[in-house]
Motif scaffolding. Sequence first.
Motif, PDB file in Angstrom:
ATOM      1  N   LYS A  10     -23.292 -18.922 -54.771  1.00 43.58           N
ATOM      2  CA  LYS A  10     -22.242 -19.404 -55.670  1.00 43.58           C
ATOM      3  C   LYS A  10     -22.747 -20.657 -56.359  1.00 43.58           C
ATOM      4  CE  LYS A  10     -17.473 -21.070 -55.875  1.00 43.58           C
ATOM      5  NZ  LYS A  10     -17.836 -22.211 -56.734  1.00 43.58           N
ATOM      6  N   GLY A  11     -22.613 -20.716 -57.677  1.00 40.32           N
ATOM      7  CA  GLY A  11     -23.041 -21.895 -58.416  1.00 40.32           C
ATOM      8  C   GLY A  11     -22.058 -23.043 -58.275  1.00 40.32           C
ATOM      9  N   GLY A  12     -22.534 -24.240 -58.590  1.00 39.49           N
ATOM     10  CA  GLY A  12     -21.658 -25.399 -58.639  1.00 39.49           C
ATOM     11  C   GLY A  12     -21.338 -26.057 -57.317  1.00 39.49           C
ATOM     12  N   VAL A  13     -22.103 -25.741 -56.248  1.00 39.58           N
ATOM     13  CA  VAL A  13     -21.817 -26.331 -54.942  1.00 39.58           C
ATOM     14  C   VAL A  13     -22.754 -27.497 -54.625  1.00 39.58           C
ATOM     15  CG1 VAL A  13     -20.878 -24.175 -54.044  1.00 39.58           C
ATOM     16  CG2 VAL A  13     -23.301 -24.708 -53.690  1.00 39.58           C
ATOM     17  N   GLY A  14     -23.658 -27.817 -55.532  1.00 34.99           N
ATOM     18  CA  GLY A  14     -24.568 -28.938 -55.306  1.00 34.99           C
ATOM     19  C   GLY A  14     -25.857 -28.545 -54.601  1.00 34.99           C
ATOM     20  N   LYS A  15     -26.301 -27.315 -54.804  1.00 32.61           N
ATOM     21  CA  LYS A  15     -27.537 -26.832 -54.177  1.00 32.61           C
ATOM     22  C   LYS A  15     -28.743 -27.686 -54.584  1.00 32.61           C
ATOM     23  CE  LYS A  15     -29.044 -23.351 -56.248  1.00 32.61           C
ATOM     24  NZ  LYS A  15     -30.047 -24.144 -57.000  1.00 32.61           N
ATOM     25  N   LEU A 133     -39.994 -27.362 -50.264  1.00 30.43           N
ATOM     26  CA  LEU A 133     -38.579 -27.103 -50.520  1.00 30.43           C
ATOM     27  C   LEU A 133     -38.470 -26.241 -51.776  1.00 30.43           C
ATOM     28  CD1 LEU A 133     -37.217 -30.741 -49.990  1.00 30.43           C
ATOM     29  CD2 LEU A 133     -37.111 -28.859 -48.341  1.00 30.43           C
ATOM     30  N   ILE A 134     -37.820 -25.089 -51.663  1.00 34.06           N
ATOM     31  CA  ILE A 134     -37.685 -24.187 -52.807  1.00 34.06           C
ATOM     32  C   ILE A 134     -36.238 -24.227 -53.279  1.00 34.06           C
ATOM     33  CG2 ILE A 134     -38.008 -21.854 -53.684  1.00 34.06           C
ATOM     34  CD1 ILE A 134     -39.886 -21.321 -51.320  1.00 34.06           C
ATOM     35  N   ASP A 135     -36.030 -24.692 -54.501  1.00 39.59           N
ATOM     36  CA  ASP A 135     -34.691 -24.709 -55.099  1.00 39.59           C
ATOM     37  C   ASP A 135     -34.466 -23.358 -55.772  1.00 39.59           C
ATOM     38  OD1 ASP A 135     -32.217 -25.797 -55.843  1.00 39.59           O
ATOM     39  OD2 ASP A 135     -32.979 -26.383 -57.804  1.00 39.59           O
ATOM     40  N   CYS A 136     -33.591 -22.541 -55.163  1.00 42.21           N
ATOM     41  CA  CYS A 136     -33.364 -21.171 -55.633  1.00 42.21           C
ATOM     42  C   CYS A 136     -32.243 -21.138 -56.672  1.00 42.21           C
ATOM     43  CB  CYS A 136     -32.971 -20.270 -54.463  1.00 42.21           C
ATOM     44  SG  CYS A 136     -34.187 -20.189 -53.148  1.00 42.21           S
ATOM     45  N   PRO A 137     -32.253 -20.139 -57.539  1.00 43.70           N
ATOM     46  CA  PRO A 137     -31.115 -19.948 -58.448  1.00 43.70           C
ATOM     47  C   PRO A 137     -29.895 -19.465 -57.656  1.00 43.70           C
ATOM     48  CG  PRO A 137     -32.688 -18.169 -58.707  1.00 43.70           C
ATOM     49  CD  PRO A 137     -33.323 -19.152 -57.786  1.00 43.70           C
ATOM     50  N   PRO A 138     -28.678 -19.671 -58.183  1.00 36.58           N
ATOM     51  CA  PRO A 138     -27.458 -19.282 -57.458  1.00 36.58           C
ATOM     52  C   PRO A 138     -27.145 -17.797 -57.598  1.00 36.58           C
ATOM     53  CG  PRO A 138     -26.868 -20.332 -59.511  1.00 36.58           C
ATOM     54  CD  PRO A 138     -28.372 -20.398 -59.432  1.00 36.58           C
ATOM     55  N   SER A 139     -28.029 -16.970 -57.054  1.00 37.07           N
ATOM     56  CA  SER A 139     -27.846 -15.522 -57.143  1.00 37.07           C
ATOM     57  C   SER A 139     -28.677 -14.864 -56.056  1.00 37.07           C
ATOM     58  CB  SER A 139     -28.300 -15.000 -58.518  1.00 37.07           C
ATOM     59  OG  SER A 139     -29.710 -15.140 -58.644  1.00 37.07           O
ATOM     60  N   LEU A 140     -28.481 -13.573 -55.852  1.00 38.02           N
ATOM     61  CA  LEU A 140     -29.294 -12.826 -54.897  1.00 38.02           C
ATOM     62  C   LEU A 140     -30.155 -11.811 -55.644  1.00 38.02           C
ATOM     63  CD1 LEU A 140     -30.023 -12.470 -51.972  1.00 38.02           C
ATOM     64  CD2 LEU A 140     -28.141 -10.854 -51.718  1.00 38.02           C
ATOM     65  N   SER A 141     -30.713 -12.236 -56.748  1.00 37.52           N
ATOM     66  CA  SER A 141     -31.620 -11.372 -57.496  1.00 37.52           C
ATOM     67  C   SER A 141     -33.053 -11.636 -57.055  1.00 37.52           C
ATOM     68  CB  SER A 141     -31.430 -11.595 -58.995  1.00 37.52           C
ATOM     69  OG  SER A 141     -30.194 -11.068 -59.412  1.00 37.52           O
ATOM     70  N   PHE A 149     -38.716 -14.451 -48.963  1.00 41.51           N
ATOM     71  CA  PHE A 149     -39.885 -13.776 -48.401  1.00 41.51           C
ATOM     72  C   PHE A 149     -40.993 -14.782 -48.080  1.00 41.51           C
ATOM     73  CE2 PHE A 149     -43.687 -11.217 -48.240  1.00 41.51           C
ATOM     74  CZ  PHE A 149     -43.264 -10.069 -47.579  1.00 41.51           C
ATOM     75  N   ALA A 150     -41.091 -15.843 -48.879  1.00 44.08           N
ATOM     76  CA  ALA A 150     -42.157 -16.837 -48.692  1.00 44.08           C
ATOM     77  C   ALA A 150     -41.780 -17.935 -47.697  1.00 44.08           C
ATOM     78  CB  ALA A 150     -42.501 -17.474 -50.044  1.00 44.08           C
ATOM     79  N   SER A 151     -40.540 -17.950 -47.233  1.00 50.17           N
ATOM     80  CA  SER A 151     -40.023 -19.082 -46.460  1.00 50.17           C
ATOM     81  C   SER A 151     -40.047 -18.849 -44.956  1.00 50.17           C
ATOM     82  CB  SER A 151     -38.585 -19.388 -46.888  1.00 50.17           C
ATOM     83  OG  SER A 151     -38.528 -19.843 -48.220  1.00 50.17           O
ATOM     84  N   ASP A 152     -40.058 -19.964 -44.234  1.00 53.84           N
ATOM     85  CA  ASP A 152     -39.844 -19.934 -42.787  1.00 53.84           C
ATOM     86  C   ASP A 152     -38.353 -19.947 -42.458  1.00 53.84           C
ATOM     87  OD1 ASP A 152     -42.688 -20.188 -42.096  1.00 53.84           O
ATOM     88  OD2 ASP A 152     -42.493 -22.208 -42.907  1.00 53.84           O
ATOM     89  N   GLY A 153     -37.567 -20.582 -43.328  1.00 53.29           N
ATOM     90  CA  GLY A 153     -36.139 -20.669 -43.076  1.00 53.29           C
ATOM     91  C   GLY A 153     -35.347 -20.881 -44.344  1.00 53.29           C
ATOM     92  N   VAL A 154     -34.048 -20.641 -44.247  1.00 53.06           N
ATOM     93  CA  VAL A 154     -33.138 -20.795 -45.382  1.00 53.06           C
ATOM     94  C   VAL A 154     -32.013 -21.745 -45.007  1.00 53.06           C
ATOM     95  CG1 VAL A 154     -31.499 -19.621 -46.913  1.00 53.06           C
ATOM     96  CG2 VAL A 154     -33.629 -18.479 -46.260  1.00 53.06           C
ATOM     97  N   VAL A 155     -31.758 -22.710 -45.874  1.00 48.91           N
ATOM     98  CA  VAL A 155     -30.603 -23.594 -45.762  1.00 48.91           C
ATOM     99  C   VAL A 155     -29.584 -23.149 -46.802  1.00 48.91           C
ATOM    100  CG1 VAL A 155     -29.750 -25.949 -46.087  1.00 48.91           C
ATOM    101  CG2 VAL A 155     -31.910 -25.564 -44.895  1.00 48.91           C
ATOM    102  N   LEU A 156     -28.395 -22.817 -46.366  1.00 52.80           N
ATOM    103  CA  LEU A 156     -27.324 -22.420 -47.271  1.00 52.80           C
ATOM    104  C   LEU A 156     -26.429 -23.624 -47.553  1.00 52.80           C
ATOM    105  CD1 LEU A 156     -26.363 -19.012 -45.618  1.00 52.80           C
ATOM    106  CD2 LEU A 156     -27.738 -19.351 -47.678  1.00 52.80           C
ATOM    107  N   VAL A 157     -26.055 -23.789 -48.810  1.00 58.25           N
ATOM    108  CA  VAL A 157     -25.223 -24.918 -49.215  1.00 58.25           C
ATOM    109  C   VAL A 157     -23.829 -24.421 -49.556  1.00 58.25           C
ATOM    110  CG1 VAL A 157     -24.951 -26.837 -50.846  1.00 58.25           C
ATOM    111  CG2 VAL A 157     -27.248 -26.132 -50.108  1.00 58.25           C
ATOM    112  N   ALA A 158     -22.826 -25.075 -48.987  1.00 56.13           N
ATOM    113  CA  ALA A 158     -21.427 -24.726 -49.251  1.00 56.13           C
ATOM    114  C   ALA A 158     -20.644 -25.989 -49.522  1.00 56.13           C
ATOM    115  CB  ALA A 158     -20.828 -23.995 -48.050  1.00 56.13           C
ATOM    116  N   GLU A 159     -19.590 -25.866 -50.281  1.00 54.32           N
ATOM    117  CA  GLU A 159     -18.634 -26.961 -50.404  1.00 54.32           C
ATOM    118  C   GLU A 159     -17.337 -26.514 -49.739  1.00 54.32           C
ATOM    119  OE1 GLU A 159     -17.898 -27.894 -54.468  1.00 54.32           O
ATOM    120  OE2 GLU A 159     -17.022 -25.948 -54.940  1.00 54.32           O
ATOM    121  N   PRO A 160     -16.497 -27.451 -49.322  1.00 53.77           N
ATOM    122  CA  PRO A 160     -15.275 -27.080 -48.604  1.00 53.77           C
ATOM    123  C   PRO A 160     -14.194 -26.542 -49.537  1.00 53.77           C
ATOM    124  CG  PRO A 160     -15.481 -29.467 -48.718  1.00 53.77           C
ATOM    125  CD  PRO A 160     -16.710 -28.913 -49.340  1.00 53.77           C
TER     126      PRO A 160
END
Length: 268
Positions: A10-15, A133-141, A149-160
């Motif tokens: 989701k866009g706009g959450v401060g990723k 640190l890979i800044d991804c676009p706000p989509s699952l494309s 695929f290139a990462s060891d881990g994923v951090v998901l960003v959410a707002e309340p």
Amino acid sequence: MQVVSISSLKGGVGKTSVTLGLASAALNQGISTLVIDLDPHADATTGLGVEPGTTAPIGELLRRPRKGGLDEIVSRSAWTLRQHRRHPQRQARLDVAQGSALTGFYDRPDLRPRDLRRLAKVLESSTNYDLVLIDCPPSLSGLTRMAWFASDGVVLVAEPSLFSVAGTERSLRALELFRKEFSTHLRTVGVVANRYREASPEHAFRLSELRGMFGERLLSPVIPEVPAWQQIQGAAHAVHHWPGEDIQGTATLFDELLGSVRSSLETH
């Protein structure tokens, strides 16, 4: 080298803000870091004080991952000069693989499985960094899947907020499916609650909801809403370089968050 994707469907959450906050903490702690800006809008590139076009963007290297080295196209963040003036003993490296609209070519749902390996192949050409640190676009494309695929881990960003909480749950399900499909070593590092307003009953309710849904996967600390954040990013400053007690308090939170992210990867 630890490779971490910063994602949100989701866009706009401060990723991108979280990506920059973690990069600032890494520089402050003397960790040699590369930020890869996969978002075609290239906001992370701008926030890190890199003028677009000074070197080839990451999209150019993705087109020919076997013909060029990552070290040849990275740019030094403007933050490093300010950091070295403040702390001459800390000569940490903070580089940027520039974003551009060129990466949009790969941001499509029908990306071939072999194309998902392009970023991983690019990263194999460098050993200069302790953290990526890979800044991804706000989509699952394609681009986000390429980053995962290139990462060891994923951090998901959410707002309340209602939609962000629901979107984060979908993101976790997408990660599980991705792991099963490609049998990767990818870890879900956790969820960052961002832009939290303590005085808001709605935010308090949604934060409680996030804790109930994600448990230990909700990373500590929670990042509060920072009124000066747009000004800080517009000036292309690291949060650790910005004056003011409240801002320095936020900088300390990002130090703690970076510690949580890195320790999560080290314990798996």
